[in-house]
Design an enzyme around this catalytic site. Sequence first.
Site, PDB file in Angstrom:
ATOM      1  CG  HIS A 104      -1.644   3.469  10.739  1.00  0.00           C
ATOM      2  ND1 HIS A 104      -1.479   4.600  11.498  1.00  0.00           N
ATOM      3  CD2 HIS A 104      -0.533   2.711  10.947  1.00  0.00           C
ATOM      4  CE1 HIS A 104      -0.322   4.522  12.151  1.00  0.00           C
ATOM      5  NE2 HIS A 104       0.272   3.381  11.837  1.00  0.00           N
ATOM      6  CE1 TYR A 113       7.868  -5.763   9.490  1.00  0.00           C
ATOM      7  CE2 TYR A 113       8.186  -6.893   7.389  1.00  0.00           C
ATOM      8  CZ  TYR A 113       8.406  -6.804   8.763  1.00  0.00           C
ATOM      9  OH  TYR A 113       9.149  -7.773   9.392  1.00  0.00           O
ATOM     10  CD  GLU A 114       1.496  -0.160  10.565  1.00  0.00           C
ATOM     11  OE1 GLU A 114       0.450  -0.782  10.734  1.00  0.00           O
ATOM     12  OE2 GLU A 114       1.983   0.589  11.413  1.00  0.00           O
ATOM     13  CB  SER A 115       6.266   1.243   6.283  1.00  0.00           C
ATOM     14  OG  SER A 115       6.906   0.007   6.023  1.00  0.00           O
ATOM     15  N   GLY A 116       4.443  -0.062   3.716  1.00  0.00           N
ATOM     16  CA  GLY A 116       4.337  -0.171   2.270  1.00  0.00           C
ATOM     17  C   GLY A 116       5.200  -1.258   1.653  1.00  0.00           C
TER      18      GLY A 116
END
Lengths: 261, 286
Positions: B104, A50-53
Amino acid sequence: MSAYTADEMMSIAAARELKDGVVCFVGIGLPSEAANLARKTHAPGAILVYESGAIGARPEVLPLSIGDGELAEYADSVVSVPEIFNYWLQAGRIDVGFLGAAQIDRYGNLNTTVIGDYRTPKVRLPGAGGAPEIAASAKEVIVMLRHKRRAFVERLDFITSVGHLEGGESRKGLGYPGAGPVAVITDLGVLRPDPESRELTLTALHPGVSVDDVQRETGWKLRVSEDLETTEPPAREELEVLRELKARTEASRKGAGRITG
Amino acid sequence: MDKVVDLREAVGELVRDGISVALEGFTHLIPSAAAHEIIRQGKRHLTLIRMTPDLIYDQMIGMGCADKLIFSWGGNPGVGSLHRFRDAIENGWPRPLEIEEHSHAGMANRYVAGASNLPFAVLRGYVGTDLPEVTETIAPVRCPFTGEQLMAVPALNPDVTIIHAQQADRKGNVAIWGITGIQKEAALAAERVIVTVEEVVEKFEPKPFQIVLPSVAVDAVCAVPGGAYPSYAHGYYPRDNTFYEEWDGISREREKFLQWMERHVLEVEDYASHLKSIRKEEVIKA
């Protein structure tokens, strides 16, 4: 066999696209639902990023947002946002990027930025987020969205993320390592790019759907494969797991943040 | 040196009208209390920076604090539109909002360049999209070694970055764990840094995926328990998903939004009273 909805068929058809062990960059919403369904059925070894890490996330309930605590709680690792985009995505470590969109065109280019003119928009959408670089650098891209005429448009109002650009070899000229969209999964069927023209071609209809149904919801003259298939209807296990996942998510959402210790 | 100060004082002193401010947080640890303080103090003409502007940016924009927004994804995650953000862009209400829009990856790299004191960052992206046409801060650059064509984006150096963390000590060392997003880079890229925290502690206990932002990178620490609500603070309280859903209704109409802000933000003392006023103080019990 219990009845199922078109949305359930879409999630299940999308989940089937993911092979076991695949490293999958997951967008929130429909892609997250399908990826977690795959992980809980035929692809237990799928690594969800997930792009949040969160890398190797194993959410028990579907996250409402891309950075829910659920994702970090059961992850193999949690890294910073620059690391996710630079060391993982750009470095070519992602097999499949799983994206949604507000608009798509016949070459699988995506718009999540604006409906109407950019400076005087009719509808301002959230914007790019991680999608442009997922579309650029994931080895393959799977797109998932509901099949509506307002979404499947002749001409995008804005290109946020590149698919096969203008078709043929045109994507190659951009210098991106990824191959671009390999499948578009909708609630009506499955479209795949023609090997040469790269134009999206209807290759499978979900049970009970006709070519006319799909054409009616597509804003261009749709190409239909000569070997048009019918999607295998949902198996009992697929439906059960999907419904359990959604029920758990619903129950947790109602309780979250309102419970006291 | 003791860096613990009152949030009102820190915002009053460091957030001046017309400066650029980043309140970062990637779903987790969103500095909501600090945003309310900015609104209460009537700050104006700010350039707001954030990868994922969400409810607090909707609030600051709707209350007329911002002239410009630099961002990459502006939505209510999992719910839909940010209505005040959209009203500002679509209709110029309450004032026109200039936007500078990236992806992003672009924003993350801009912070990295800022934290590294470099003028720009390089990435493989944007080519073939319409973003370079509408955003001046995206430009092609050629690698001097391989000749590869890449994209450059300029460094981001906010005048002030504000983040929320779980813990700090009195010297200003800050402990963050769970999803740490872009907070470290946003802080190190900034001229001045305010950190609101759940609690000020004597000593940090090791936690999974923890990072520590050293005190030299921090100007002010403000103890604001619950200061990230309705987002979450890993180890303290969960995200209130229901509030995100309710915000859709609160923010949809200008009048209703203004009344809500009046009642729950402008007329309250601080974030603790805000939480009381929305009757969710029980959620924040650690």
